[in-house]
Design a protein around this motif. Structure first.
Motif, PDB file in Angstrom:
ATOM      1  N   THR A  29       0.778  -1.114   0.010  1.00  0.00           N
ATOM      2  CA  THR A  29      -0.136   0.219   0.212  1.00  0.00           C
ATOM      3  C   THR A  29       0.803   1.338   0.017  1.00  0.00           C
ATOM      4  OG1 THR A  29      -1.676  -0.916   1.064  1.00  0.00           O
ATOM      5  CG2 THR A  29      -1.680   1.291   1.207  1.00  0.00           C
ATOM      6  N   GLY A  30       0.696   1.997  -0.913  1.00  0.00           N
ATOM      7  CA  GLY A  30       1.293   3.380  -1.095  1.00  0.00           C
ATOM      8  C   GLY A  30       2.305   3.235  -1.977  1.00  0.00           C
ATOM      9  N   SER A  95       6.502   4.688  -1.037  1.00  0.00           N
ATOM     10  CA  SER A  95       5.729   5.675  -0.408  1.00  0.00           C
ATOM     11  C   SER A  95       6.904   6.747  -0.294  1.00  0.00           C
ATOM     12  CB  SER A  95       4.846   5.357   0.650  1.00  0.00           C
ATOM     13  OG  SER A  95       5.434   4.691   1.627  1.00  0.00           O
ATOM     14  N   GLN A  96       6.332   7.711   0.372  1.00  0.00           N
ATOM     15  CA  GLN A  96       7.308   8.921   0.589  1.00  0.00           C
ATOM     16  C   GLN A  96       7.849   8.581   2.009  1.00  0.00           C
ATOM     17  OE1 GLN A  96       5.564  13.094   1.510  1.00  0.00           O
ATOM     18  NE2 GLN A  96       6.540  13.662  -0.394  1.00  0.00           N
ATOM     19  N   THR A 128      10.234  15.067  -5.556  1.00  0.00           N
ATOM     20  CA  THR A 128       9.129  15.820  -6.087  1.00  0.00           C
ATOM     21  C   THR A 128       7.766  14.818  -6.427  1.00  0.00           C
ATOM     22  OG1 THR A 128      10.279  15.810  -8.208  1.00  0.00           O
ATOM     23  CG2 THR A 128      10.546  17.740  -6.592  1.00  0.00           C
ATOM     24  N   SER A 129       8.152  13.637  -7.061  1.00  0.00           N
ATOM     25  CA  SER A 129       7.234  12.974  -7.479  1.00  0.00           C
ATOM     26  C   SER A 129       7.345  11.477  -7.457  1.00  0.00           C
ATOM     27  CB  SER A 129       6.951  13.255  -9.367  1.00  0.00           C
ATOM     28  OG  SER A 129       6.028  12.551  -9.770  1.00  0.00           O
ATOM     29  N   GLN A 130       6.354  10.626  -7.150  1.00  0.00           N
ATOM     30  CA  GLN A 130       6.409   9.174  -7.127  1.00  0.00           C
ATOM     31  C   GLN A 130       6.196   8.664  -8.693  1.00  0.00           C
ATOM     32  OE1 GLN A 130       3.053   7.060  -5.174  1.00  0.00           O
ATOM     33  NE2 GLN A 130       4.754   5.688  -4.249  1.00  0.00           N
ATOM     34  N   VAL A 174      11.430  11.755   0.652  1.00  0.00           N
ATOM     35  CA  VAL A 174      11.740  11.444  -0.687  1.00  0.00           C
ATOM     36  C   VAL A 174      11.005   9.953  -1.190  1.00  0.00           C
ATOM     37  CG1 VAL A 174      14.141  12.212  -0.353  1.00  0.00           C
ATOM     38  CG2 VAL A 174      13.569   9.657  -0.040  1.00  0.00           C
ATOM     39  N   TYR A 175      10.887   9.807  -2.468  1.00  0.00           N
ATOM     40  CA  TYR A 175      10.591   8.342  -2.964  1.00  0.00           C
ATOM     41  C   TYR A 175      11.703   7.577  -3.263  1.00  0.00           C
ATOM     42  CZ  TYR A 175       5.849  11.246  -3.280  1.00  0.00           C
ATOM     43  OH  TYR A 175       5.160  11.825  -3.030  1.00  0.00           O
TER      44      TYR A 175
END
Length: 346
Positions: A29-30, A95-96, A128-130, A174-175
């Motif tokens: 999950t995530g 996830s983050q 910034t982005s996953q 961070v991812y």
């Protein structure tokens, strides 16, 4: 009771931030997964036949019931991907995660095939982005040789690997992406498979400092070091000075000193130490610190034994340190008592 709870919380914050064991499935999950073919993200066709999934029965997890597993596949297709060479990237993105000071990501990993398959395993990060893969930068890259030992069957066993975060990412969210990259050069399917388990973000275990050695005799030496604050468990390796480093003979030590025994007289040694912070979280090895045991004949309890005559031996007087002539001590059992013998200055 409040003090005990607070102490446990501080230990948790200092050494462990998060851990993923994949027991809930892959991706958890995530987390998300993605595929790139020749630099472009794809959702169907070559490259998407196998993506990160739960391990299969032939390749068991490191712990529990599930690990994350990525298979290889044939990315050549005469119609949809006739390009050779072609490069496939299989991404599994966390996830983050909050990165602590001196943070590192740690994971257990193994391969499935003996021999080089020319596949790369990368750790990538984005603040910034996953899902926008173009925002990720490389944290660390492993060849198959670096990921697992290729010289024996340990390539088929899990090894603990890690990657340190740079200072700029401390206290940042961070991812983290785990990426299998393979460039196919023929029409045949190839490339290595990978399994990962127990992924964790932790504060890097602090190393010991100030290695010293004292009290050197022919067969013993007192090793000591300065322990990091709050740490009392270590591992030590003692090797002949000319041997390459290996941790195979590492042994645990409680406290910041160790009395080495059973050494060989007149031999040059070196030793290394690392901190054991628990839960498979070790510092980097510190060392070597070199030392030489005293040669036989330096001390009364380790004399040069003359079993018969004529007798001859040789050594370098520099190995014995400074000497002076004095009356023979009674502990050496000299007869008569007035016998003179050189003894080391102490």
């Amino acid at each position: 009771m409040k003090k005990i709870i607070l102490l446990l919380m501080l230990v948790s914050v200092f050494f462990g931030y998060s851990q993923e064991n994949f027991e809930s499935g892959v991706p958890p999950t995530g987390w998300v997964k993605a595929t790139r073919l020749n630099g472009a993200t794809v959702t169907s066709g070559p490259g998407t036949g196998f993506t990160w999934q739960a391990n299969i029965a032939a390749y068991p997890p490191y712990e529990g019931a599930i690990s994350a597993y990525i298979n290889n596949e044939n990315i050549y297709n005469a119609t949809t991907n006739p390009t050779l060479p072609s490069t496939e990237e299989d991404w599994l993105i966390s996830s983050q995660q909050l990165i602590p000071a001196n943070g590192q990501v740690r994971f257990f990993v193994k391969q499935t095939t003996l021999g080089e398959q020319n596949t790369t395993f990368k750790i990538m990060v984005s603040t910034t982005s996953q899902t926008d893969l173009s925002t990720f930068t490389q944290l660390k890259s492993f060849t198959e040789q670096e990921l697992n030992d290729q010289t024996d069957n340990s390539v088929l066993e899990y090894d603990l690997r890690s990657a340190d975060f740079p200072t700029a990412l401390f206290n940042q969210n961070v991812y983290i992406a785990f990426v299998r990259q393979y460039t196919q050069t023929t029409t045949a399917r190839n490339g290595e498979r990978f399994l990962i388990d127990l992924v964790s973000v932790v504060q890097k275990c602090p190393p010991p400092t100030n290695l010293t050695v004292a009290g050197i005799t022919s067969t013993t030496a007192n090793l000591s070091w300065t322990a990091p604050t709050g740490q009392n468990n270590f591992q030590v390796v003692i090797l002949p000075e000319t041997d390459p480093f290996t941790a195979a003979g590492a042994f645990p030590v409680t406290g910041a000193s160790y009395a080495a025994t059973g050494l060989t007289a007149g031999v040059a040694y070196k030793y290394y130490v690392r901190t054991n912070c628990g839960s498979d979280n070790f510092s980097d090895w510190v060392g070597p610190l070199n030392f030489v045991t005293k040669p036989t004949g330096t001390y009364c309890n380790a004399p040069i034994v003359i079993n018969g005559l004529p007798f001859q031996t040789s050594n370098n007087t520099g190995n014995y340190g400074n000497f002076f002539s004095t009356s023979q001590g009674t502990t050496c059992g000299a007869t008569p008592a007035g016998t003179y013998k050189p003894l080391p200055c102490r």
